[in-house]
Motif scaffolding. Structure first.
Motif, PDB file in Angstrom:
ATOM      1  N   TRP A   5     -31.994  41.590  20.536  1.00 26.58           N
ATOM      2  CA  TRP A   5     -31.018  40.776  19.681  1.00 26.58           C
ATOM      3  C   TRP A   5     -32.022  39.357  19.456  1.00 26.58           C
TER       4      TRP A   5
ATOM      5  N   HIS B 260     -31.503  35.866  16.907  1.00 26.88           N
ATOM      6  CA  HIS B 260     -30.628  34.849  16.114  1.00 26.88           C
ATOM      7  C   HIS B 260     -31.039  34.306  15.094  1.00 26.88           C
ATOM      8  N   ALA B 261     -29.938  34.599  13.888  1.00 22.96           N
ATOM      9  CA  ALA B 261     -30.255  34.097  12.832  1.00 22.96           C
ATOM     10  C   ALA B 261     -29.443  32.594  11.943  1.00 22.96           C
ATOM     11  N   ARG B 262     -29.943  32.417  12.030  1.00 26.41           N
ATOM     12  CA  ARG B 262     -29.702  30.916  11.538  1.00 26.41           C
ATOM     13  C   ARG B 262     -29.898  30.245  10.308  1.00 26.41           C
TER      14      ARG B 262
ATOM     15  N   THR C 103     -37.109  35.405  18.643  1.00 26.52           N
ATOM     16  CA  THR C 103     -36.649  35.598  19.245  1.00 26.52           C
ATOM     17  C   THR C 103     -35.018  34.899  18.249  1.00 26.52           C
ATOM     18  N   SER C 104     -36.016  34.011  17.012  1.00 29.56           N
ATOM     19  CA  SER C 104     -34.843  32.914  16.273  1.00 29.56           C
ATOM     20  C   SER C 104     -35.747  32.746  14.872  1.00 29.56           C
TER      21      SER C 104
ATOM     22  N   ASP D  36     -24.494  35.604  13.838  1.00 31.09           N
ATOM     23  CA  ASP D  36     -25.459  34.600  14.464  1.00 31.09           C
ATOM     24  C   ASP D  36     -26.424  35.729  14.834  1.00 31.09           C
ATOM     25  N   GLY D  37     -27.035  36.412  14.249  1.00 29.70           N
ATOM     26  CA  GLY D  37     -27.773  37.409  14.251  1.00 29.70           C
ATOM     27  C   GLY D  37     -27.983  38.617  14.315  1.00 29.70           C
TER      28      GLY D  37
END
Length: 137
Positions: free
Chosen positions: A80, A82-84, A58-59, A72-73
């Motif tokens: 979905w 999330h990409a940071r 998820t991230s 942000d994703g």
């Protein structure tokens, strides 16, 4: 273990035989050799190549100074993610993948411009039982 040299549409990935959560000690679970630093392009192939036992990622946390991030994703296979980006020196050459209730996995990111010989050496080392003993990124 996944072969590091898959067809162009697939991720070039090599995982350690014992990859997965191991308590609190941080370790490298394998290596990923993306074709570019465009996360929107590269992430779907990586996630598709991961073992099912890792669960739904998820991230994703990557080096924000190197990777191209949009928003942000992104939506990947109706989920979905999330990409940071981070500027932490610890994240310089890694991608951190998180799956709630499953764990955290850290992959060494082989630079896209690496030669096949360099990439093979790095990926082999990352997939070893005790990779990077005394090594710093």
């Amino acid at each position: 273990m996944t072969s590091p040299f898959l067809p162009p549409s697939s991720a070039r990935l090599r995982l350690g035989e014992h990859s997965g959560p191991r308590g609190s000690a941080r370790h490298i679970d394998g290596a990923w050799w993306p074709r570019s630093y465009d996360l929107t392009t590269e992430l779907p192939g990586l996630l598709a190549a991961l073992p099912h036992r890792w669960g739904h990622i998820t991230s994703v946390l990557v080096n924000g100074a190197v990777w191209s991030l949009s928003g942000d994703g992104m939506l990947i296979e109706d989920q979905w993610v999330h990409a940071r980006g981070t500027d932490s020196p610890r994240a310089g050459h890694t991608a951190c993948l998180l799956a709630p209730g499953q764990g955290r996995w850290d992959l060494l990111v082989v630079p896209p411009a690496a030669t096949e010989a360099e990439a093979e050496r790095l990926m082999e080392t990352a997939a070893a039982d005790d990779p990077f003993v005394g090594w710093t990124a």
